[in-house]
Write a protein that holds these residues in place. Structure first.
Motif, PDB file in Angstrom:
ATOM      1  N   SER A 127       4.549  16.814  17.802  1.00 19.74           N
ATOM      2  CA  SER A 127       3.432  16.515  16.900  1.00 19.74           C
ATOM      3  C   SER A 127       3.953  15.597  15.795  1.00 19.74           C
ATOM      4  N   ILE A 128       3.496  14.359  15.823  1.00 16.92           N
ATOM      5  CA  ILE A 128       4.004  13.349  14.891  1.00 16.92           C
ATOM      6  C   ILE A 128       3.270  13.444  13.560  1.00 16.92           C
ATOM      7  N   GLN A 129       4.020  13.686  12.525  1.00 21.89           N
ATOM      8  CA  GLN A 129       3.446  13.640  11.194  1.00 21.89           C
ATOM      9  C   GLN A 129       3.398  12.185  10.734  1.00 21.89           C
ATOM     10  N   LYS A 130       2.264  11.768  10.242  1.00 18.76           N
ATOM     11  CA  LYS A 130       2.131  10.390   9.785  1.00 18.76           C
ATOM     12  C   LYS A 130       3.132  10.122   8.668  1.00 18.76           C
ATOM     13  N   ALA A 131       3.970   9.120   8.914  1.00 17.43           N
ATOM     14  CA  ALA A 131       5.014   8.807   7.931  1.00 17.43           C
ATOM     15  C   ALA A 131       4.474   7.862   6.867  1.00 17.43           C
ATOM     16  N   TYR A 132       4.772   8.155   5.636  1.00 20.67           N
ATOM     17  CA  TYR A 132       4.394   7.291   4.522  1.00 20.67           C
ATOM     18  C   TYR A 132       5.637   7.011   3.694  1.00 20.67           C
ATOM     19  N   PRO A 133       6.337   5.945   4.008  1.00 16.78           N
ATOM     20  CA  PRO A 133       7.518   5.629   3.199  1.00 16.78           C
ATOM     21  C   PRO A 133       7.099   5.229   1.798  1.00 16.78           C
ATOM     22  N   PRO A 134       8.016   5.256   0.848  1.00 18.84           N
ATOM     23  CA  PRO A 134       7.683   4.848  -0.525  1.00 18.84           C
ATOM     24  C   PRO A 134       7.045   3.456  -0.552  1.00 18.84           C
ATOM     25  N   LYS A 135       6.236   3.229  -1.569  1.00 13.44           N
ATOM     26  CA  LYS A 135       5.455   1.987  -1.654  1.00 13.44           C
ATOM     27  C   LYS A 135       6.324   0.740  -1.738  1.00 13.44           C
ATOM     28  N   GLU A 136       7.608   0.907  -2.051  1.00 15.59           N
ATOM     29  CA  GLU A 136       8.511  -0.243  -2.121  1.00 15.59           C
ATOM     30  C   GLU A 136       8.785  -0.861  -0.742  1.00 15.59           C
ATOM     31  N   TYR A 137       8.470  -0.116   0.328  1.00 14.83           N
ATOM     32  CA  TYR A 137       8.692  -0.602   1.685  1.00 14.83           C
ATOM     33  C   TYR A 137       7.443  -1.320   2.190  1.00 14.83           C
ATOM     34  N   GLU A 138       7.637  -2.522   2.715  1.00 10.60           N
ATOM     35  CA  GLU A 138       6.514  -3.339   3.182  1.00 10.60           C
ATOM     36  C   GLU A 138       6.722  -3.718   4.645  1.00 10.60           C
ATOM     37  N   LEU A 139       5.757  -3.344   5.497  1.00  8.39           N
ATOM     38  CA  LEU A 139       5.808  -3.660   6.918  1.00  8.39           C
ATOM     39  C   LEU A 139       5.197  -5.036   7.165  1.00  8.39           C
ATOM     40  N   ARG A 140       5.909  -5.887   7.912  1.00 11.58           N
ATOM     41  CA  ARG A 140       5.397  -7.221   8.233  1.00 11.58           C
ATOM     42  C   ARG A 140       5.754  -7.603   9.660  1.00 11.58           C
ATOM     43  N   LYS A 141       4.952  -8.493  10.238  1.00 11.48           N
ATOM     44  CA  LYS A 141       5.328  -9.157  11.484  1.00 11.48           C
ATOM     45  C   LYS A 141       6.230 -10.326  11.108  1.00 11.48           C
ATOM     46  N   ALA A 142       7.397 -10.407  11.723  1.00 12.41           N
ATOM     47  CA  ALA A 142       8.366 -11.430  11.348  1.00 12.41           C
ATOM     48  C   ALA A 142       8.017 -12.777  11.969  1.00 12.41           C
ATOM     49  N   ASP A 143       8.451 -13.843  11.297  1.00 17.54           N
ATOM     50  CA  ASP A 143       8.348 -15.191  11.851  1.00 17.54           C
ATOM     51  C   ASP A 143       9.725 -15.851  11.769  1.00 17.54           C
ATOM     52  N   GLU A 144       9.796 -17.125  12.127  1.00 20.21           N
ATOM     53  CA  GLU A 144      11.100 -17.790  12.199  1.00 20.21           C
ATOM     54  C   GLU A 144      11.814 -17.858  10.854  1.00 20.21           C
ATOM     55  N   SER A 145      11.075 -17.779   9.764  1.00 19.91           N
ATOM     56  CA  SER A 145      11.722 -17.792   8.452  1.00 19.91           C
ATOM     57  C   SER A 145      12.549 -16.531   8.207  1.00 19.91           C
ATOM     58  N   CYS A 146      12.323 -15.503   9.029  1.00 16.48           N
ATOM     59  CA  CYS A 146      13.068 -14.246   8.898  1.00 16.48           C
ATOM     60  C   CYS A 146      14.347 -14.233   9.729  1.00 16.48           C
ATOM     61  N   ALA A 147      14.601 -15.280  10.493  1.00 12.76           N
ATOM     62  CA  ALA A 147      15.696 -15.260  11.468  1.00 12.76           C
ATOM     63  C   ALA A 147      17.056 -15.003  10.829  1.00 12.76           C
ATOM     64  N   GLU A 148      17.330 -15.645   9.708  1.00  8.59           N
ATOM     65  CA  GLU A 148      18.625 -15.473   9.050  1.00  8.59           C
ATOM     66  C   GLU A 148      18.836 -14.021   8.621  1.00  8.59           C
ATOM     67  N   GLU A 149      17.817 -13.444   8.008  1.00  7.98           N
ATOM     68  CA  GLU A 149      17.935 -12.051   7.552  1.00  7.98           C
ATOM     69  C   GLU A 149      18.002 -11.081   8.723  1.00  7.98           C
ATOM     70  N   LEU A 150      17.254 -11.352   9.789  1.00 10.33           N
ATOM     71  CA  LEU A 150      17.332 -10.485  10.962  1.00 10.33           C
ATOM     72  C   LEU A 150      18.740 -10.504  11.553  1.00 10.33           C
TER      73      LEU A 150
END
Length: 284
Positions: free
Chosen positions: A121-144
């Protein structure tokens, strides 16, 4: 031996082969085939010898199991509905004693038993508001690339290099990431096979200090939603067999264990076994 992986296509009058040459992991993988099974298996073994590979993997159809057995191949895992709704059976053959030897198999069997006792039974996770979920693009390649360098001393593909990350994006791989204070701290991808309508959820990595908030579960669920939007319902993931946490995440997200690939690739810090997990997104 060249360490750069590549895909080659071999077409003769009696068979067709799509082969992934993977010198870094000392293996050859047949991703697709058709035609005369005996001849294409002979060709695959020729490539093994030419490439000095230690392991041959074939993604096979159910109806071809008997000739595969005759050639010394053994089943290791299954992906339900991989081939446009038909199952793919992963067959393997080893070419050195060392590659066939393994000291962790019984321990890993016990881990799977323990994981199947977990609460699903998966409890819905709510990380602290400082965490931001995004779909990555090519500008993220270096950090990835930097994230993968930090998490994995060794990785079976060149994700430590930004140009390789960009290349995978250009070829259709989808990445989702979590940012914390402007930096990527967690990521995973979906490597999509557009023809056969399946996707491998892979490249899962979270920095150690950010692993207490369930970020990976959220990323994988975002990737699953993206796949369903594209009409892709066969999702699978191959997890390090010694990683209780990653295997547990997949089980709790509704994935089913479908076998283990022995001494499959160099990852983390050594050659490791990998567990296969599969999920039918059409049932979600």
């Amino acid at each position: 031996m060249n360490q750069t992986a590549s895909t080659i296509y071999l077409e003769e009058s009696s068979y067709f082969l799509e082969v992934y040459l993977d010198p870094f992991n000392k293996r050859i993988r047949v991703d697709n085939y058709r035609g005369n099974t005996k001849l294409l298996l002979e060709k695959a073994e020729e490539l093994v010898e030419q490439q000095q590979a230690e392991k041959l993997i074939i993604k096979g159809r159910s109806e071809d199991c008997l000739p595969f057995f005759e050639y010394g191949l053994q089943p290791e895992a299954v992906v339900d509905r991989y081939f446009l709704g038909s199952d793919a059976h992963f067959y393997s053959k080893f070419y050195t004693q060392e590659r066939k030897r393994n000291d962790h198999w019984i321990t890993e069997d016990g881990m799977i038993r323990s994981i199947y006792q977990l609460d699903t039974s998966i409890q819905k996770a709510y990380p602290p508001k400082e965490y931001e979920l995004r779909k990555a693009d090519e500008s993220c390649a270096e950090e990835l690339a930097e994230l993968y360098r930090q998490v994995f001393q060794i990785y079976p593909t060149p994700l430590h290099h930004p140009e390789y990350v960009k290349k995978t994006m250009q070829e259709g791989t989808v990445y989702y990431v979590f940012f914390y204070q402007g930096k990527i701290v967690s990521a995973a991808s979906a490597e999509i096979n557009a023809f056969y309508k399946n996707a491998e959820l892979t490249d899962c990595a979270t920095l150690t200090e950010h692993r207490k908030y369930g970020l990976m579960k959220i990323i994988l669920q975002a990737l699953e939603a993206e796949l369903k939007d594209q009409g892709i319902f066969c999702a699978y993931s191959i997890a390090r067999s010694l990683s209780f946490g990653m295997n547990a995440v997949l089980y709790q997200l509704g994935y089913s264990y479908r076998g283990r690939l022995m001494n499959n690739c160099y990852i983390y810090d050594k050659l490791e076994n990998m567990n296969m997990w599969v999920k039918n997104l059409a049932n979600c």
